[in-house]
Every structure is written in structure tokens, then in C-alpha cells.
Design a protein around this motif. Structure first.
Motif, short mmCIF file in Angstrom:
data_model
loop_
_atom_site.label_atom_id
_atom_site.label_comp_id
_atom_site.label_asym_id
_atom_site.label_seq_id
_atom_site.Cartn_x
_atom_site.Cartn_y
_atom_site.Cartn_z
N ARG A 102 -1.65 42.75 -28.68
CA ARG A 102 -1.92 41.65 -29.60
C ARG A 102 -0.76 41.45 -30.57
NH1 ARG A 102 -8.16 41.47 -31.41
NH2 ARG A 102 -7.15 40.43 -33.17
N SER A 105 2.18 39.88 -28.76
CA SER A 105 1.85 38.49 -28.46
C SER A 105 2.07 37.60 -29.69
CB SER A 105 0.40 38.38 -28.00
OG SER A 105 -0.01 37.04 -27.87
N LYS A 110 3.84 35.04 -27.27
CA LYS A 110 3.62 35.17 -25.83
C LYS A 110 2.13 35.11 -25.51
CE LYS A 110 8.03 36.14 -25.09
NZ LYS A 110 8.92 35.22 -24.36
N ILE A 112 -1.33 36.22 -23.72
CA ILE A 112 -1.84 37.58 -23.49
C ILE A 112 -3.02 37.55 -22.53
CG2 ILE A 112 -3.30 37.44 -25.56
CD1 ILE A 112 -2.81 40.42 -26.00
N CYS A 344 -9.24 39.01 -27.08
CA CYS A 344 -8.37 40.15 -26.74
C CYS A 344 -8.94 41.45 -27.29
CB CYS A 344 -6.96 39.91 -27.23
SG CYS A 344 -6.19 38.45 -26.53
#
Length: 362
Positions: A102, A105, A110, A112, A344
Motif C-alpha cells: 500500500r 502504491s 501504482k 495495486i 487492499c
């Protein structure tokens, strides 16, 4: 050879569901650029606890990420998607991978993807061995499942009713005080090669499912010489005289344990192959790199005109590349979108057959 990063989907995967923390970098073609890992090893006779394992992972994860990027000759700017193990596994270790993924990201903007650990093993096996649609035997420290693909799901045909194969082997290694370096299962495998006398152990197969806890209890009694008073009384009544306690070598016990467990696995896998009309068996999970298991499965598959797709410890044992590749598949076939940040999370229980296998349509 220089990688044309602009034309490839490149996934960085973080695996830390148990006592290994690994990071792999993989592209859409299944090319593995790097796959370093490190293992939390405890003293002989002991297991690994979630808190201490998580502390190990926190201390090592950034170093492993740096190593993976250096080996791949990449930076985080070259990475397309961050993948991590969502579950199943131990909560403490899982939390490390989830938090680091996390963070990366958010820092590098980015997408995830959270990956089912079991699916990671399967897809890594398929890409490494080039097996198309095999019957899968997934055997590790936390899981024992016989699996086959059907209608966008990996279906579980049979599984353990209690403890996993790897857990059974690990606990037996602790009973006989075997080293945990590099792993209990590996050391049992080496000691079993020195055994020659087969000791009969409980063989418990119920339909397509298996049970290992009774076998473990029985073999522990053989090692310690402890038996319940009732058991001793029953033996004395059957024989009409006092029983003389027998001693067993560690080598013969390791040999007998392996032979019995692997015979149970071969039996259930063969029935799944027959049901699916399959000619290939794919072995995945840490126990899958056991050479004796591969031999026994090979004999069965050969008699059916089939073959075994097996890997060595680079890819059978938990590793980051398997998470990277499974995450890449999900990212690619979902239209190159990742998960929302609130999704996530991590979970200790995440069954293989819960995952929608959108990347397969065969």
C-alpha cells in the motif's frame, strides 16, 4: 539484454504469508527478472510464531525489495503494478506485505492487486512448467488440496480434514529435534533416504479427503514411548502377555512417514485425474519439491499414460515471483485497473475456490 519496459506490463510481487519474505519481478510473458527471498529460521524443536515472524519480515522487506530491483536492473518507476499476498496465511506476516504494498502504491502512484496465495502457486507452476490444464496437487505448510480448473474457478476435489501435510512434517521434525535450516521438510526428506524399514502408520483417506493428525499422534507415541493406559491394556489383553516397547530409528520413522503420507496424496490425486480425464499432474507448494513425492506421483501418472509437472525449490517454495505473476494476470484481464485502497486488506482465510479466474476461458 536490455528490457523494453515501455512495452511490457511489469509486476512487483511481495510474498510474506508465513516464514518467508520474498519479492519477485515478472512481466506479462512470464519472464522472471528477479526473485530473492529470506527465511525466518528458528532453533530445532521450535516453530515460528506470528509476532516474531512479522518482526523478521519488517526487518528484511525493504532490503529484499532493493535486491529484487537491483537484480532486475529496474527502479520502481519501471514497475506497472504492485502485487501482494492478501491471504491465506498468518495475520502478522501478511500485514507486513500488505502495508508495504500500500505504501509503495501511494508513493509511486501504482495500481495495486491483492493475490490469493494458493492461486499464485498454481499460476507460477503453469507458467514455469508450461502445463496447460493439469490436475493440481497443492501441498504446503498450511494447505493440502487436490484441485482442477472448471468454468473460471479452481475447484477443490479433496483436501485435508485437519492439518496440512507440511504442518504434519514440521511438527514431526520438532518431535525428533531436527534442524529448521533450510526447512524441516527438507531435512526429513534427507533422513528418509537413510531409512529402510517401513513402520505401519495410520492411513486415513475418506473419499477424496485426508487426515494427518492421527498419524502424527501415533508416530509421536512411537518416538516418546508414551501410550495411554487403555491402549497398553488392550494390547496386553490381545497378546495375553506384557508388551515389550519397541524402539525405532529416526531414519525409519522419517521414511515411513513420507511413504504413508505420499501414498495418500497419490491415491486422491489419481481419482481426481480419472474424474477429469487428465493426463498431467502439477505439484505446487513447498512440499511439492520433495523428490520422493515427485517419484511416486510419476509412477502413478506414467501408468495412466500421463506425466508430472514439477518444480524445484526456486518456485515451489513461497516466493515473490508467483505473487507478481498472479497479480499481473488479474490486473491485465480486469482492464489494467487495480484495487481501491480500502480493498487492499489481508485475511487469514481465503480459499482457492473463492477466486474468479478471469484470465482463463478454457
Amino acid at each position: 539484454m536490455e528490457v523494453d519496459k515501455s512495452r511490457k506490463i511489469i509486476s512487483l510481487g511481495i510474498e510474506g504469508s508465513a516464514n518467508k519474505i520474498g519479492v519477485g519481478i515478472v512481466d506479462q510473458d512470464g519472464t522472471i527478472y528477479s526473485n530473492p527471498r529470506t527465511t525466518f529460521i528458528t532453533p530445532p524443536g521450535t516453530g515460528f510464531m506470528p509476532k516474531e515472524t512479522a518482526e523478521h519480515h519488517r526487518a528484511k522487506v525493504l532490503t529484499i525489495i532493493k535486491q529484487a530491483l537491483e537484480e532486475a536492473k529496474m527502479t520502481l518507476d519501471d514497475i506497472t503494478v504492485i502485487s501482494y499476498t492478501k491471504g491465506p496465511g498468518m495475520a502478522g506476516p501478511l500485514s507486513v506485505g500488505a502495508i508495504v504494498a500500500r505504501t509503495l502504491s501511494q508513493l509511486y502512484n501504482k495500481p495495486i492487486v491483492g493475490v490469493n496465495h494458493c492461486i499464485g502457486h498454481i499460476e507460477m507452476g503453469r507458467v514455469v512448467t508450461k502445463s496447460e490444464n493439469p490436475t493440481i496437487l497443492y501441498v504446503s505448510g498450511g494447505n493440502t488440496q487436490v484441485i482442477a480448473y472448471s468454468q473460471n474457478r479452481y475447484r477443490i476435489f479433496g483436501e485435508t480434514l485437519d492439518i496440512a501435510v507440511g504442518n504434519c512434517l514440521d511438527r514431526f521434525a520438532r518431535i525428533i529435534n531436527l534442524s529448521n535450516d533450510p526447512s524441516p521438510g527438507h531435512n526429513i526428506e534427507q533422513m528418509a533416504k537413510l531409512g529402510s524399514r517401513y513402520i505401519e502408520l495410520p492411513y486415513i483417506v475418506k473419499g477424496m479427503d485426508m487426515s494427518f493428525s492421527g498419524m502424527l499422534t501415533h508416530i509421536e507415541e512411537l518416538v516418546t514411548g508414551k501410550k495411554t493406559s487403555q491402549t497398553k491394556k488392550q494390547q496386553q489383553e490381545q497378546s495375553g502377555k506384557m508388551q515389550i516397547e519397541e524402539t525405532y530409528s529416526k531414519e525409519d520413522l522419517c521414511y515411513s512417514l513420507q511413504e504413508t503420507i505420499f501414498a495418500m496424496l497419490v491415491e486422491t490425486t489419481e481419482r481426481a485425474m480419472a474424474h477429469c480425464n487428465s493426463r498431467e499432474v502439477l505439484l505446487v507448494g513447498g512440499v511439492g519439491c520433495n523428490v520422493r513425492l515427485q517419484q511416486m506421483m510419476g509412477i502413478m501418472a506414467g501408468e495412466r499414460g500421463g506425466s508430472v509437472c514439477a518444480m524445484d525449490d526456486r518456485y515451489c517454495i513461497d516466493n515473490g515471483a508467483m505473487i507478481a505473476y498472479a497479480g499481473l494476470l488479474e490486473y491485465k484481464f480486469k482492464g489494467q485497473t487495480g484495487m481501491r485502497l480500502e480493498e487492499c486488506t489481508f485475511t487469514q482465510r481465503f480459499r482457492t475456490d473463492e477466486v474468479d479466474v478471469i484470465w482463463r476461458n478454457d
